[in-house]
Design a protein around this motif. Structure first.
Motif, short mmCIF file in Angstrom:
data_model
loop_
_atom_site.label_atom_id
_atom_site.label_comp_id
_atom_site.label_asym_id
_atom_site.label_seq_id
_atom_site.Cartn_x
_atom_site.Cartn_y
_atom_site.Cartn_z
N PRO A 73 0.81 -1.23 0.00
CA PRO A 73 0.00 0.00 0.00
C PRO A 73 0.85 1.28 0.00
CG PRO A 73 -0.73 -1.52 1.71
CD PRO A 73 0.56 -2.07 1.17
N SER A 74 0.29 2.33 -0.57
CA SER A 74 0.97 3.63 -0.59
C SER A 74 -0.05 4.71 -0.91
CB SER A 74 2.07 3.64 -1.65
OG SER A 74 2.55 4.94 -1.88
N THR A 75 0.09 5.85 -0.28
CA THR A 75 -0.67 7.04 -0.68
C THR A 75 0.31 8.06 -1.26
OG1 THR A 75 -2.31 6.68 1.06
CG2 THR A 75 -2.17 8.92 0.15
N ARG A 76 1.24 8.55 -0.42
CA ARG A 76 2.14 9.64 -0.79
C ARG A 76 3.06 9.29 -1.97
NH1 ARG A 76 0.74 10.13 4.47
NH2 ARG A 76 0.96 7.89 4.28
N THR A 77 3.76 8.17 -1.86
CA THR A 77 4.79 7.87 -2.87
C THR A 77 4.17 7.61 -4.23
OG1 THR A 77 5.97 6.80 -1.05
CG2 THR A 77 6.85 6.44 -3.25
N ARG A 86 7.44 -0.74 -5.69
CA ARG A 86 7.35 -0.90 -4.23
C ARG A 86 7.06 -2.37 -3.95
NH1 ARG A 86 4.51 2.66 0.39
NH2 ARG A 86 6.32 3.90 -0.15
N HIS A 98 14.32 3.31 1.00
CA HIS A 98 13.22 4.09 0.42
C HIS A 98 13.87 5.41 -0.04
CE1 HIS A 98 9.44 5.83 -0.44
NE2 HIS A 98 8.79 5.63 0.68
N GLN A 136 12.03 8.83 -0.56
CA GLN A 136 11.56 9.44 0.70
C GLN A 136 12.73 10.17 1.39
OE1 GLN A 136 8.37 9.49 2.24
NE2 GLN A 136 9.40 10.95 3.57
N PRO A 155 7.81 10.78 7.90
CA PRO A 155 7.55 10.39 6.50
C PRO A 155 6.09 10.06 6.23
CG PRO A 155 8.58 8.59 7.71
CD PRO A 155 8.57 9.78 8.64
N GLY A 156 5.31 9.82 7.32
CA GLY A 156 3.93 9.40 7.15
C GLY A 156 3.87 7.93 6.78
N1 CP Z 1 6.14 7.78 3.32
C1 CP Z 1 5.56 6.88 2.52
O1 CP Z 1 6.22 6.06 1.89
O2 CP Z 1 4.19 6.97 2.45
P1 CP Z 1 3.28 6.02 1.58
O3 CP Z 1 3.41 4.62 2.14
O4 CP Z 1 1.89 6.56 1.74
O5 CP Z 1 3.76 6.06 0.17
#
Ligand code: CP
Length: 313
Positions: free
Chosen positions: A58-62, A111, A139, A142, A265-266
Motif C-alpha cells: 500500500p501507498s498514498t504519498r509515494t 514498491r 526508500h 523518501q 515520513p507518514g
Molecule cells: N512515506 C511513505 O512512503 O508513504 P506512503 O506509504 O503513503 O507512500
C-alpha cells in the motif's frame, strides 16, 4: 557536467549515491520547484516516455507523488496494484516486469515487501528501475525529499544534529536517511527502545541513545518513525501506551525546543509517536515533506529516464 555527476540508470538506494550525486539531484529538484513557484512549465520534458508504477504494497504519498511528477513532465504513467495484476495468479515479479517492459514501459517504479527486490529487478530488465521502498532495506525517494526539506529549512545538513526516533529496526526510511544524512555531514542520532535499534550502528558513524530527553536535546531536527507492525513478527515492547509514554513526542511530556524541526515520513499514528498538537504545530514540516515529494520524484524520473541525460552518460 551532467555526465560527470549523474550516471545512474536506476535508483536503488541512497547508499549507492555520492554526496555530489545527492546534491545534484536536490539542485535539480530545486529547479523544478522554482519553475512551479513562478508558474512556469519545467524547462525539460519526458514527453513520449511511459512510466509504470508497480506498487505491491500500500501507498498514498509515494504512488501519487510519482504520478503527479510524471504528469508534470508530460510523461504517461500507469499505476498497477498487486490485487489487480496477474501476480495474484502466481506470475513471478521477474515475469511481470519483463511483460511490462515488452508492453513498452520506459521505466518501472517498484514498491515491494522484499529487501533487494528493486536491485534484483534492475538486473533482470533493461529499463530503469526506481525503488519506491523494498521491505526494510531502502526508500531512497523518501530520504531525498526529507533531506531536501531539511536543506531548505536549515540551509545545510553539515554539522546539524538530526535525531531519528522510533522503530529504526524495521524502517527503510531510516536506512536511506542515515546514508544520505551522513554523506552530507550531519550528526545523526538514532533513538528508540533498545529492541528497535539495530545493534552496532555506531560503526557507521551515528550516535545511539535509548533516552528520549538526551536524544532530542539540542537537535536541529527530529524525524519520527511509526511502529511498522506490518514487518514485525513479534512484539518488541510491552504496549503502545508504554512506547508512547517513553518515546512519543508529547505536548504535556518530553518535547523538543520550539526551534527544532519535526519531520515524519507518514503515515502518522497520532497519539502514539507524536501528539496532534505537535504534528500540526509551526515547527512541524510534515506537510512540506509531502509537497517536496513531487519535485524530488520529478528530478529522479528526469535524471533516470531522460534521453538528454542518457546522451551525456
Ligand atoms: N512515506 C511513505 O512512503 O508513504 P506512503 O506509504 O503513503 O507512500
Amino acid at each position: 557536467m551532467v555526465k560527470k555527476i549523474w550516471n545512474k540508470r536506476s535508483l536503488i538506494g541512497v547508499k549507492d549515491l555520492s554526496s555530489e550525486e545527492i546534491n545534484f539531484l536536490l539542485d535539480t529538484a530545486t529547479g523544478f520547484k522554482d519553475s512551479k513557484r513562478l508558474n512556469l512549465l519545467p524547462s525539460v520534458s519526458l514527453k513520449g516516455k511511459r512510466i509504470v508504477n508497480l506498487f505491491l504494497e500500500p501507498s498514498t504519498r509515494t504512488r501519487i507523488a510519482f504520478e503527479i511528477a510524471a504528469k508534470s513532465l508530460n510523461a504517461d504513467i500507469i499505476s498497477i496494484a498487486e490485487k489487480s495484476s496477474s501476480l495474484t495468479k502466481g506470475e513471478s515479479l521477474r515475469d511481470t516486469a519483463r511483460n511490462i517492459q515488452a508492453l513498452g514501459a520506459d521505466a518501472i517504479v517498484l514498491r515491494h515487501s522484499s529487501p533487494g527486490s528493486a536491485r534484483f529487478l534492475s538486473e533482470m530488465i533493461e529499463v530503469p528501475v526506481i525503488n519506491a521502498g523494498d521491505g526494510a532495506h531502502e526508500h531512497p525517494s523518501q530520504a531525498l525529499l526529507d533531506i531536501f526539506t531539511l536543506r531548505e529549512k536549515l540551509g545545510t545538513l553539515e554539522g546539524k544534529k538530526i535525531t531519528i526516533l522510533g522503530d529504526i529496526l524495521f524502517s527503510r526510511v531510516a536506512r536511506s536517511n542515515i546514508w544520505g544524512m551522513l554523506k552530507l555531514g550531519a550528526k545523526v542520532t538514532l533513538a528508540g527502545p533498545a529492541t528497535l535499534v539495530p545493534k552496532k550502528m555506531e560503526e557507521f558513524g551515528v550516535t545511539v541513545s535509548y533516552n528520549l530527553e538526551s536524544a532530542i536535546d539540542g537537535a536541529d531536527a527530529i524525524m519520527l518513525l511509526r511502529i511498522q507492525h506490518e514487518r514485525q513478527t513479534q512484539t518488541h515492547f510491552p504496549s503502545l501506551e508504554e512506547y508512547s509514554r517513553m518515546f512519543g513526542l508529547r505536548e504535556s511530556g518530553c518535547k523538543p525546543s520550539s526551534n527544532t524541526l519535526i519531520l515524519h515520513p507518514g503515515p502518522i499514528n497520532r497519539g502514539v509517536e507524536i501528539d496532534s498538537a505537535l504534528a500540526d504545530s509551526e515547527q512541524s514540516v510534515i506537510i512540506d515533506q509531502v509537497s517536496n515529494g513531487v519535485v524530488i520524484r520529478m528530478a529522479i524520473l528526469y535524471l533516470c529516464c531522460s534521453e538528454e541525460v542518457k546522451e551525456k552518460k
